[in-house]
Scaffold this active site. Structure first.
Site, PDB file in Angstrom:
ATOM      1  N   HIS A   6       0.414  -0.819  -0.034  1.00  0.00           N
ATOM      2  CA  HIS A   6      -0.186  -0.176  -0.382  1.00  0.00           C
ATOM      3  C   HIS A   6       0.988   1.639  -0.218  1.00  0.00           C
ATOM      4  CE1 HIS A   6      -3.423   2.069   2.406  1.00  0.00           C
ATOM      5  NE2 HIS A   6      -3.648   2.220   0.406  1.00  0.00           N
ATOM      6  N   GLU A  32       0.744  -0.452  -4.618  1.00  0.00           N
ATOM      7  CA  GLU A  32      -0.059   0.598  -5.710  1.00  0.00           C
ATOM      8  C   GLU A  32       0.132   1.618  -4.978  1.00  0.00           C
ATOM      9  OE1 GLU A  32      -3.278   2.887  -4.357  1.00  0.00           O
ATOM     10  OE2 GLU A  32      -1.507   2.049  -2.623  1.00  0.00           O
ATOM     11  N   ASP A  34      -0.545   6.093  -5.798  1.00  0.00           N
ATOM     12  CA  ASP A  34      -1.709   7.020  -6.720  1.00  0.00           C
ATOM     13  C   ASP A  34      -1.239   7.656  -7.532  1.00  0.00           C
ATOM     14  OD1 ASP A  34      -3.579   6.475  -4.178  1.00  0.00           O
ATOM     15  OD2 ASP A  34      -1.815   6.269  -2.873  1.00  0.00           O
ATOM     16  N   HIS A  47      -1.143  10.772  -2.451  1.00  0.00           N
ATOM     17  CA  HIS A  47      -2.256   9.993  -2.680  1.00  0.00           C
ATOM     18  C   HIS A  47      -3.209  11.427  -2.840  1.00  0.00           C
ATOM     19  CE1 HIS A  47      -5.719   9.515   0.386  1.00  0.00           C
ATOM     20  NE2 HIS A  47      -5.725   8.209  -0.203  1.00  0.00           N
ATOM     21  N   GLU A 100      -3.785   3.197  -8.710  1.00  0.00           N
ATOM     22  CA  GLU A 100      -5.459   4.632  -7.945  1.00  0.00           C
ATOM     23  C   GLU A 100      -5.182   4.973  -8.535  1.00  0.00           C
ATOM     24  OE1 GLU A 100      -7.799   5.500  -4.487  1.00  0.00           O
ATOM     25  OE2 GLU A 100      -6.314   3.634  -4.051  1.00  0.00           O
TER      26      GLU A 100
END
Length: 220
Positions: A6, A32, A34, A47, A100
């Protein structure tokens, strides 16, 4: 069960930085990060909508150029906000990358950015419009992130042509996993930060965990 870092194992490394990506690549199956667009048009990896939480600056990411973002100091690490292109180069071929998408209007540029990348890429988002656009215009797997565990959420993900669904771990039970798998949807739990929870989810046949630290995946 796939181990997904993450934000590059944000519990251990400065989140969404190149250091986090490189360190996580040695310990995870997938990373992952962003994705947003900055003022100069490039896709950057960050993020929050604003830079306030992680830097000494204030204001929206979209108000800063890529060069200005690169000069910021993320959480005292000495690293700035990286461009997506740099992250793609930092990920080795045997590690996947989950992008993401934090806002709309990114799909076309993301598709171009990953076209020549030697890495397996997924796309994910909470935004159903973004997910719909992604499934319609790309060939890469797309995961819908959800904040409810209803039958409607599973039907929504399946109807959009998603490869998977990503609920918060508190929403996951055997019934949800069974319903999702019947709809040919993989299930990815987030955010996981301890090995006991990870082990419990693995017994429930979750397909992957989005982990804050590598210990959640390894038990070390």
């Amino acid at each position: 069960m796939r181990c997904i870092a993450h934000r590059g194992f944000a519990g251990l490394y400065p989140e969404n930085t190149l250091t986090a990506v490189r360190q996580a690549a040695a310990q995870a199956d997938m990373i992952e990060v962003d994705v947003r667009r900055c003022a100069s048009g490039e896709l950057v990896v960050f993020h929050d909508e604003t830079v306030d939480r992680l830097t000494d600056e204030t204001g929206a990411v979209a108000e800063y150029t890529a060069a200005e973002l690169a000069d910021m100091d993320i959480d005292g690490s000495g690293e700035g906000v990286p461009e997506l292109s740099a992250v793609l180069e930092a990920v080795p071929p045997d590690v996947g990358l989950d992008l993401e998408l934090k806002e709309s209007g990114l799909i076309e540029d993301v598709r171009e950015a990953v076209k020549g990348a030697d890495v397996d890429v997924w796309l994910s988002s909470f935004d159903t419009d973004v997910v719909a656009r992604a499934t319609e215009t790309t060939d890469v797997p797309v995961v819908l992130i959800v904040d409810d565990a209803s039958e409607a959420a599973i039907e929504r993900a399946a109807g959009l042509g998603c490869a998977g669904i990503a609920p918060h771990w508190r929403l996951i039970d055997f019934a949800l996993i069974e319903r999702a798998h019947r709809s040919d949807l993989a299930v990815y739990a987030w955010p996981i930060n301890d090995i006991d929870r990870a082990a419990s989810l693995q017994k429930m046949d979750v397909d992957g965990i989005v982990a804050e630290e590598p210990t959640a995946c390894t038990g070390d």
